[in-house]
Design an enzyme around this catalytic site. Sequence first.
Site, mmCIF file in Angstrom:
data_model
loop_
_atom_site.group_PDB
_atom_site.id
_atom_site.type_symbol
_atom_site.label_atom_id
_atom_site.label_comp_id
_atom_site.label_asym_id
_atom_site.label_seq_id
_atom_site.Cartn_x
_atom_site.Cartn_y
_atom_site.Cartn_z
ATOM 1 C CG ASN A 46 -1.705 1.219 1.438
ATOM 2 O OD1 ASN A 46 -1.815 2.045 0.541
ATOM 3 N ND2 ASN A 46 -2.281 1.381 2.630
ATOM 4 C CE LYS A 48 -0.036 3.267 4.714
ATOM 5 N NZ LYS A 48 0.028 3.356 6.172
ATOM 6 C CG HIS A 132 -5.776 1.892 5.225
ATOM 7 N ND1 HIS A 132 -5.311 2.905 6.027
ATOM 8 C CD2 HIS A 132 -4.773 0.985 5.124
ATOM 9 C CE1 HIS A 132 -4.057 2.636 6.388
ATOM 10 N NE2 HIS A 132 -3.710 1.472 5.840
ATOM 11 C CD GLU A 134 -2.777 5.540 6.752
ATOM 12 O OE1 GLU A 134 -2.753 5.521 5.515
ATOM 13 O OE2 GLU A 134 -1.887 5.014 7.463
ATOM 14 C CD GLU A 204 -3.419 -2.587 7.503
ATOM 15 O OE1 GLU A 204 -2.282 -2.748 7.100
ATOM 16 O OE2 GLU A 204 -4.114 -1.609 7.211
ATOM 17 N N GLY A 210 2.580 2.175 10.754
ATOM 18 C CA GLY A 210 3.536 3.270 10.599
ATOM 19 C C GLY A 210 4.272 3.646 11.867
ATOM 20 C CB SER A 250 5.326 -1.741 11.775
ATOM 21 O OG SER A 250 4.904 -0.413 12.012
HETATM 22 P P1 PGA Z 1 2.867 0.242 7.614
HETATM 23 O O1 PGA Z 1 1.432 0.467 6.957
HETATM 24 O O2 PGA Z 1 3.431 -1.036 7.040
HETATM 25 O O3 PGA Z 1 3.662 1.445 7.226
HETATM 26 O O4 PGA Z 1 2.662 0.127 9.075
HETATM 27 C C1 PGA Z 1 0.530 -0.599 6.801
HETATM 28 C C2 PGA Z 1 -0.759 -0.101 6.248
HETATM 29 O O5 PGA Z 1 -1.176 1.013 6.575
HETATM 30 O O6 PGA Z 1 -1.431 -0.810 5.472
#
Ligand code: PGA
Length: 289
Positions: A46, A48, A132, A134, A204, A210, A250
């Site tokens: 992903n 983003k 997601h 976000e 998640e 992140g 992460s």
């Molecule tokens: P990340 O993001 O690997 O940077 O933690 C995962 C995601 O948001 O799908």
Amino acid sequence: MKLALYACCVGPALAFVARPPASSTSTGARATSTQLDARKPLIAGNWKENPCTVQEAEALASEVAEATKQAGDVGVVVIPPYPFLVPVQNAASGALMIGGQNCYFEEKGAYTGAVSTAMLSSVGCTYVLCGHSERRTVFRNDDNAINRKLRAVLDHNMMPILCIGESKEEYDAGLNKAVCAIQLSKDLKGVTGEEMKRIVVAYEPVWAIGTGLTATPEIAQSVHDYIRGYLAKMYSREVADEVIIQYGGSVTPDSVDALMAMPDIDGALVGGASLDGAKFGRIINYKKA
Ligand code: PGA
């Protein structure tokens, strides 16, 4: 042994292959190695709101496509920003699947800034992220909107990647499984068992996204096992055993092997590390236990 037909993802289309029937019966049962073979691992990157230019996106896609040549039997999908979907697909020369980061549930019309599932399908998307964290927090998507988006993705013959997971406060209060159950109930409203087999669930934990904090393989496995059991109650054990459940939060080259060794972790949804071709290349070439 008696063989059953099931649908598995082998690229942009669904294909039917033969596999032995699932052997577990209770909702909390661990998957057998036969079931794991049946659920072809799926690793998604992903991107983003990255990278900044189409040239960088093409270069990253080429690097990831190259890395898939050594990879085992694993599906790899990259999920770039909308303007990069077609260039990324071209740069990957068929080695990667592409997915949308979001969509709007209305087909077309006066919805400035919106992108429909028909549009995503027409440029070759196989997957679309729904819910997601976000989108849930920054863009205030509620479960009703997520359900309608997921419905639109299914209706255009793509596969939703439904993201669920708890916040830090909810984790600290011991509510991680309860939050997943509520999100599954609301986001999957009206989805049939046959449709469920085309949905990927990505667990998640928001506190791991992140932050560099990965859930331990044991914590992740425990929640994945719960999610599969919950799907068995919502649908059936047969349906639940076919659903791919990814872990996200992460994931790095250092954590992927142990996570993928867990019986109910069928893949990874990777954010930060998917922007580095070498790191993502190592993730898709994870070492099997
Ligand atoms: P990340 O993001 O690997 O940077 O933690 C995962 C995601 O948001 O799908």
